[in-house]
Design a protein around this motif. Sequence first.
Motif, PDB file in Angstrom:
ATOM      1  N   SER A   1     -64.083 -21.702  66.257  1.00 18.88           N
ATOM      2  CA  SER A   1     -62.832 -22.197  66.469  1.00 18.88           C
ATOM      3  C   SER A   1     -61.763 -21.519  66.674  1.00 18.88           C
ATOM      4  CB  SER A   1     -62.457 -23.206  65.028  1.00 18.88           C
ATOM      5  OG  SER A   1     -62.260 -22.141  64.153  1.00 18.88           O
ATOM      6  N   GLU A   2     -60.752 -21.706  67.776  1.00 24.48           N
ATOM      7  CA  GLU A   2     -59.829 -20.726  68.259  1.00 24.48           C
ATOM      8  C   GLU A   2     -58.327 -21.188  67.735  1.00 24.48           C
ATOM      9  OE1 GLU A   2     -60.265 -21.100  72.445  1.00 24.48           O
ATOM     10  OE2 GLU A   2     -62.411 -20.230  72.335  1.00 24.48           O
ATOM     11  N   ASP A   3     -58.172 -22.245  67.106  1.00 28.95           N
ATOM     12  CA  ASP A   3     -56.952 -22.449  66.464  1.00 28.95           C
ATOM     13  C   ASP A   3     -56.801 -22.393  64.895  1.00 28.95           C
ATOM     14  OD1 ASP A   3     -56.618 -25.707  65.903  1.00 28.95           O
ATOM     15  OD2 ASP A   3     -58.160 -24.969  67.314  1.00 28.95           O
ATOM     16  N   GLU A   4     -55.764 -21.971  64.386  1.00 27.86           N
ATOM     17  CA  GLU A   4     -55.423 -22.257  63.052  1.00 27.86           C
ATOM     18  C   GLU A   4     -55.755 -23.674  62.222  1.00 27.86           C
ATOM     19  OE1 GLU A   4     -55.213 -20.486  59.420  1.00 27.86           O
ATOM     20  OE2 GLU A   4     -55.194 -19.535  61.212  1.00 27.86           O
ATOM     21  N   ILE A   5     -55.240 -24.632  62.936  1.00 27.24           N
ATOM     22  CA  ILE A   5     -55.640 -25.787  62.521  1.00 27.24           C
ATOM     23  C   ILE A   5     -56.916 -26.171  62.108  1.00 27.24           C
ATOM     24  CG2 ILE A   5     -55.354 -28.421  62.869  1.00 27.24           C
ATOM     25  CD1 ILE A   5     -52.650 -27.790  64.098  1.00 27.24           C
ATOM     26  N   SER A   6     -57.891 -25.932  63.434  1.00 30.68           N
ATOM     27  CA  SER A   6     -59.173 -26.148  62.892  1.00 30.68           C
ATOM     28  C   SER A   6     -59.940 -25.195  62.034  1.00 30.68           C
ATOM     29  CB  SER A   6     -59.913 -25.859  64.693  1.00 30.68           C
ATOM     30  OG  SER A   6     -59.631 -26.645  65.526  1.00 30.68           O
ATOM     31  N   ARG A   7     -59.519 -23.991  61.874  1.00 34.26           N
ATOM     32  CA  ARG A   7     -60.144 -22.910  61.103  1.00 34.26           C
ATOM     33  C   ARG A   7     -59.515 -23.643  59.576  1.00 34.26           C
ATOM     34  NH1 ARG A   7     -58.937 -19.225  64.932  1.00 34.26           N
ATOM     35  NH2 ARG A   7     -56.578 -19.055  64.266  1.00 34.26           N
ATOM     36  N   GLU A   8     -58.527 -24.020  59.270  1.00 32.04           N
ATOM     37  CA  GLU A   8     -58.052 -24.723  57.981  1.00 32.04           C
ATOM     38  C   GLU A   8     -59.107 -25.949  57.744  1.00 32.04           C
ATOM     39  OE1 GLU A   8     -56.357 -23.042  55.563  1.00 32.04           O
ATOM     40  OE2 GLU A   8     -56.372 -21.470  57.087  1.00 32.04           O
TER      41      GLU A   8
END
Length: 141
Positions: free
Chosen positions: A32-39
């Motif tokens: 994952s490349e964005d913070e929302i996805s990682r969270e």
Amino acid sequence: MLWIKALHIIFVITWMAALFYLPRLFVYHVMSEDEISRERFKIMERKLLRGIANPSMIAVFIFGAWMSWLGWDYYSTQIWYWCKIALVSLMAAYHHACVVYWKQLRDDHCTKSHKFFRVFNELPVFLLFGIVILVVVKPFQ
């Protein structure tokens, strides 16, 4: 004894499902490349580990130990049983490794690649094959 065996099998299935899916989430998490996805992956991993994997593993050990205790005179003399216990111990170690990687991912300190987790994800399959063959075929009886 059959109720205990049934519950043991049910929890083995749920534990294995969790151990097959959790490292797959790790693959997607690392990619994952964005913070929302990682969270989002952190939440999914936590819920899978704490809500399914950990309780299932505990139940597997409780019902497995109960069955072993009830049939100890038989099980204690069977080579296949001790081989199964060794493989189940490796499965528990794999579970522990998943916890370690989950904590690293949760804290944004994991250095493993998605390729690593793709290979790591396949390891419990081999353990499961061995365990099922030992229990069903009992090759050393």
